[in-house]
Scaffold this motif. Structure first.
Motif, PDB file in Angstrom:
ATOM      1  N   PHE A 267     -10.207  10.685  -4.408  1.00  0.00           N
ATOM      2  CA  PHE A 267     -10.710  11.228  -3.144  1.00  0.00           C
ATOM      3  C   PHE A 267     -10.073  10.519  -1.951  1.00  0.00           C
ATOM      4  CE2 PHE A 267     -14.786  12.508  -5.486  1.00  0.00           C
ATOM      5  CZ  PHE A 267     -14.384  13.825  -5.564  1.00  0.00           C
ATOM      6  N   ALA A 268      -9.935   9.198  -2.037  1.00  0.00           N
ATOM      7  CA  ALA A 268      -9.404   8.433  -0.904  1.00  0.00           C
ATOM      8  C   ALA A 268      -7.949   8.783  -0.622  1.00  0.00           C
ATOM      9  CB  ALA A 268      -9.548   6.943  -1.183  1.00  0.00           C
ATOM     10  N   ALA A 269      -7.202   9.145  -1.692  1.00  0.00           N
ATOM     11  CA  ALA A 269      -5.786   9.464  -1.508  1.00  0.00           C
ATOM     12  C   ALA A 269      -5.568  10.809  -0.832  1.00  0.00           C
ATOM     13  CB  ALA A 269      -5.074   9.438  -2.867  1.00  0.00           C
ATOM     14  N   LEU A 270      -6.628  11.591  -0.630  1.00  0.00           N
ATOM     15  CA  LEU A 270      -6.496  12.850   0.110  1.00  0.00           C
ATOM     16  C   LEU A 270      -6.249  12.613   1.598  1.00  0.00           C
ATOM     17  CD1 LEU A 270      -9.422  14.921  -1.460  1.00  0.00           C
ATOM     18  CD2 LEU A 270      -7.008  15.551  -1.550  1.00  0.00           C
ATOM     19  N   PHE A 271      -6.650  11.430   2.094  1.00  0.00           N
ATOM     20  CA  PHE A 271      -6.602  11.147   3.528  1.00  0.00           C
ATOM     21  C   PHE A 271      -5.557  10.053   3.803  1.00  0.00           C
ATOM     22  CE2 PHE A 271     -10.773  12.650   2.408  1.00  0.00           C
ATOM     23  CZ  PHE A 271     -11.092  13.541   3.411  1.00  0.00           C
ATOM     24  N   PRO A 272      -4.921  10.094   4.970  1.00  0.00           N
ATOM     25  CA  PRO A 272      -4.005   9.000   5.345  1.00  0.00           C
ATOM     26  C   PRO A 272      -4.763   7.679   5.454  1.00  0.00           C
ATOM     27  CG  PRO A 272      -3.698  10.913   6.765  1.00  0.00           C
ATOM     28  CD  PRO A 272      -4.929  11.177   5.966  1.00  0.00           C
ATOM     29  N   GLN A 273      -4.058   6.594   5.106  1.00  0.00           N
ATOM     30  CA  GLN A 273      -4.706   5.279   5.085  1.00  0.00           C
ATOM     31  C   GLN A 273      -4.636   4.558   6.427  1.00  0.00           C
ATOM     32  OE1 GLN A 273      -6.493   4.462   2.322  1.00  0.00           O
ATOM     33  NE2 GLN A 273      -5.885   6.556   1.774  1.00  0.00           N
ATOM     34  N   ASP A 274      -4.213   5.249   7.482  1.00  0.00           N
ATOM     35  CA  ASP A 274      -4.236   4.684   8.838  1.00  0.00           C
ATOM     36  C   ASP A 274      -5.123   5.560   9.721  1.00  0.00           C
ATOM     37  OD1 ASP A 274      -2.523   6.789   8.590  1.00  0.00           O
ATOM     38  OD2 ASP A 274      -1.065   6.060  10.068  1.00  0.00           O
ATOM     39  N   PRO A 275      -6.444   5.401   9.628  1.00  0.00           N
ATOM     40  CA  PRO A 275      -7.353   6.271  10.394  1.00  0.00           C
ATOM     41  C   PRO A 275      -7.228   6.032  11.896  1.00  0.00           C
ATOM     42  CG  PRO A 275      -8.561   4.475   9.389  1.00  0.00           C
ATOM     43  CD  PRO A 275      -7.166   4.384   8.855  1.00  0.00           C
ATOM     44  N   HIS A 276      -7.477   7.116  12.657  1.00  0.00           N
ATOM     45  CA  HIS A 276      -7.477   7.037  14.120  1.00  0.00           C
ATOM     46  C   HIS A 276      -8.907   6.746  14.587  1.00  0.00           C
ATOM     47  CE1 HIS A 276      -3.843   9.984  13.869  1.00  0.00           C
ATOM     48  NE2 HIS A 276      -3.497   8.738  13.572  1.00  0.00           N
ATOM     49  N   PHE A 277      -9.145   5.521  14.984  1.00  0.00           N
ATOM     50  CA  PHE A 277     -10.499   5.130  15.385  1.00  0.00           C
ATOM     51  C   PHE A 277     -10.911   5.771  16.706  1.00  0.00           C
ATOM     52  CE2 PHE A 277      -8.933   1.664  12.687  1.00  0.00           C
ATOM     53  CZ  PHE A 277      -9.927   1.662  11.716  1.00  0.00           C
ATOM     54  N   VAL A 278      -9.943   6.284  17.444  1.00  0.00           N
ATOM     55  CA  VAL A 278     -10.269   6.949  18.713  1.00  0.00           C
ATOM     56  C   VAL A 278     -11.083   8.219  18.456  1.00  0.00           C
ATOM     57  CG1 VAL A 278      -9.278   7.997  20.794  1.00  0.00           C
ATOM     58  CG2 VAL A 278      -8.169   6.023  19.732  1.00  0.00           C
ATOM     59  N   GLY A 279     -10.806   8.912  17.345  1.00  0.00           N
ATOM     60  CA  GLY A 279     -11.517  10.155  17.033  1.00  0.00           C
ATOM     61  C   GLY A 279     -12.954   9.956  16.606  1.00  0.00           C
ATOM     62  N   ARG A 280     -13.288   8.722  16.094  1.00  0.00           N
ATOM     63  CA  ARG A 280     -14.662   8.383  15.677  1.00  0.00           C
ATOM     64  C   ARG A 280     -15.206   9.370  14.618  1.00  0.00           C
ATOM     65  NH1 ARG A 280     -17.571   9.656  19.625  1.00  0.00           N
ATOM     66  NH2 ARG A 280     -15.999  10.349  21.094  1.00  0.00           N
ATOM     67  N   GLN A 281     -14.352   9.783  13.694  1.00  0.00           N
ATOM     68  CA  GLN A 281     -14.746  10.717  12.644  1.00  0.00           C
ATOM     69  C   GLN A 281     -14.741   9.999  11.290  1.00  0.00           C
ATOM     70  OE1 GLN A 281     -13.093  14.910  14.536  1.00  0.00           O
ATOM     71  NE2 GLN A 281     -11.835  13.849  13.073  1.00  0.00           N
ATOM     72  N   VAL A 282     -15.754  10.330  10.457  1.00  0.00           N
ATOM     73  CA  VAL A 282     -15.928   9.654   9.168  1.00  0.00           C
ATOM     74  C   VAL A 282     -16.165  10.696   8.083  1.00  0.00           C
ATOM     75  CG1 VAL A 282     -17.234   7.927   7.884  1.00  0.00           C
ATOM     76  CG2 VAL A 282     -16.986   7.697  10.345  1.00  0.00           C
ATOM     77  N   ALA A 283     -15.412  10.593   6.985  1.00  0.00           N
ATOM     78  CA  ALA A 283     -15.636  11.426   5.790  1.00  0.00           C
ATOM     79  C   ALA A 283     -16.264  10.535   4.732  1.00  0.00           C
ATOM     80  CB  ALA A 283     -14.324  12.015   5.288  1.00  0.00           C
ATOM     81  N   THR A 284     -17.437  10.933   4.235  1.00  0.00           N
ATOM     82  CA  THR A 284     -18.208  10.113   3.298  1.00  0.00           C
ATOM     83  C   THR A 284     -18.320  10.812   1.952  1.00  0.00           C
ATOM     84  OG1 THR A 284     -19.507   9.271   5.151  1.00  0.00           O
ATOM     85  CG2 THR A 284     -20.378   8.893   2.946  1.00  0.00           C
ATOM     86  N   PHE A 285     -18.008  10.070   0.881  1.00  0.00           N
ATOM     87  CA  PHE A 285     -18.236  10.511  -0.500  1.00  0.00           C
ATOM     88  C   PHE A 285     -19.266   9.557  -1.089  1.00  0.00           C
ATOM     89  CE2 PHE A 285     -13.991  12.000   0.510  1.00  0.00           C
ATOM     90  CZ  PHE A 285     -13.975  13.281  -0.019  1.00  0.00           C
ATOM     91  N   HIS A 286     -20.493  10.037  -1.213  1.00  0.00           N
ATOM     92  CA  HIS A 286     -21.597   9.191  -1.675  1.00  0.00           C
ATOM     93  C   HIS A 286     -22.005   9.625  -3.081  1.00  0.00           C
ATOM     94  CE1 HIS A 286     -25.261   6.823  -1.622  1.00  0.00           C
ATOM     95  NE2 HIS A 286     -25.940   7.909  -1.965  1.00  0.00           N
TER      96      HIS A 286
END
Length: 353
Positions: A267-286
């Motif tokens: 799941f983590a490899a679906l997203f780039p590993q350098d998140p943009h903290f300016v966007g303040r967006q979070v994807a959670t897999f619980h």
């Protein structure tokens, strides 16, 4: 022939009548140390109460209304006792102060979980070596960026198409293509030729998304999930504005076993590993009890101490069905793990992820 008359005495009949009278008049005696009618009624009610078994339960009452009334009464009494005990413990803790005993931890299925031998220790050298050499190491080292192709089953309905489009706004560099009746074995080589790193197939049943095939390219693995409780943005209350193009942060919770660890990295490899903290967006897999809950949020700073959360959507729940080595192959594929419901779900306190 002489006939002698024998005198018949009526004493017995009189006695019987007198006895009946005395029995009838026993209940109507006065307060001179003799029982009254009320005493007789009390004795009858006590005899009736003693007829019930000692362990009497509400379910034995046949009258539905009376049974329901007694059940509510017992429930209210239990609630009052619980509140009294809670207040009593609170007063004791306040009186003791720092010397108060620690609070009791409630028993749940999670903290009573059966220990799994494959539980991962993050500080283990073997785990660190596997993470550095597995299929997803290039993403975490920053050597490759993910590129995802999202497609559907044949002739998808409107709800499934909208679900795919909203997923593409969550995952950066994701592209939605229609299936056009092609088999997955023909789609996979085309994806590899166009430098796609993931193939995501959304299946549907009765116009509702119900399955997800996540295939890592070019060498696998391939995971098959069941989708449930999928909700689009319009179906959610108090949702935020549309998500921006910033890369989100990724949170993975409770993926503790070797199988769960590999699924979490997938799941983590679906997203780039350098998140943009300016966007303040979070994807959670619980992960909770082998169900993976997906949520997409935006956090908002209210002041220096308080932070608010705003859900953007979509949301859905995943249940792992199988994990296959290599790319998708329904006939000759080798499976690492397959869900066997009657064997694996027999114990409620044993989990796989």
């Amino acid at each position: 022939m002489d006939i002698t008359e024998v005198p018949v005495s009526h004493d017995n009949k009189g006695k019987k009548k007198k006895n009946k009278k005395t029995k009838n008049t026993e209940g109507s005696r006065g307060p001179d140390g003799v029982e009254t009618k009320e005493d007789v009624k009390m004795e009858k009610s006590e005899a009736a109460e003693s007829a019930f078994p000692p362990a009497f339960s509400v379910s034995e009452i046949k009258n539905k209304q009376r049974r329901h009334h007694l059940f509510l009464k017992l429930k209210l009494e239990k609630r009052k006792l619980k509140l009294q005990l809670k207040k009593k413990k609170k007063k004791e803790r306040e009186a003791l102060g720092d010397k108060a005993p620690p609070k009791e931890v409630p028993k749940t299925i999670e903290n009573q979980r059966v220990y799994d031998e494959t539980t991962v220790d993050p500080q283990d050298e073997e785990i660190a070596f596997d993470e550095g050499t597995d299929e997803f190491s290039a993403y975490f080292n920053g050597l490759t960026n993910p590129k995802v192709l999202i497609t559907t089953s044949d002739r998808p309905r409107g709800r499934t198409v909208r679900f795919c489009k909203q997923l593409a706004t969550v995952i950066p560099d994701a592209h939605v293509y229609y299936r056009r009746g092609l088999a997955l074995k023909r789609i996979i080589p085309q994806c590899v030729a166009r430098n796609f790193t993931y193939l995501m197939v959304i299946n549907e049943d009765r116009k509702v998304p119900n399955g997800l095939v996540l295939c890592h390219l070019p060498d696998g693995p391939t995971a098959h999930f069941k989708i449930s409780n999928a909700r689009l943005r319009k179906e959610m209350k108090r949702r935020g504005k549309e998500p921006t193009l910033h890369s989100p942060e990724v949170i993975l919770n409770n993926f503790t076993t070797r199988l769960g660890h590999s699924i979490g990295r997938m799941f983590a490899a679906l997203f780039p590993q350098d998140p943009h903290f300016v966007g303040r967006q979070v994807a959670t897999f619980h992960n909770q009890r082998d169900f993976v809950f997906f949520r997409f949020h935006r956090y908002i700073f209210k002041n220096e101490k308080k932070v608010g959360i705003q859900e953007l959507g979509p949301r859905f729940t995943l249940k792992l069905r199988s994990l296959q080595k290599g790319t998708f192959d329904s006939k000759f594929g080798e499976y690492e793990w397959v869900l066997k419901r009657h064997e694996m779900d027999a114990c409620r306190r044993k989990f796989q992820l």
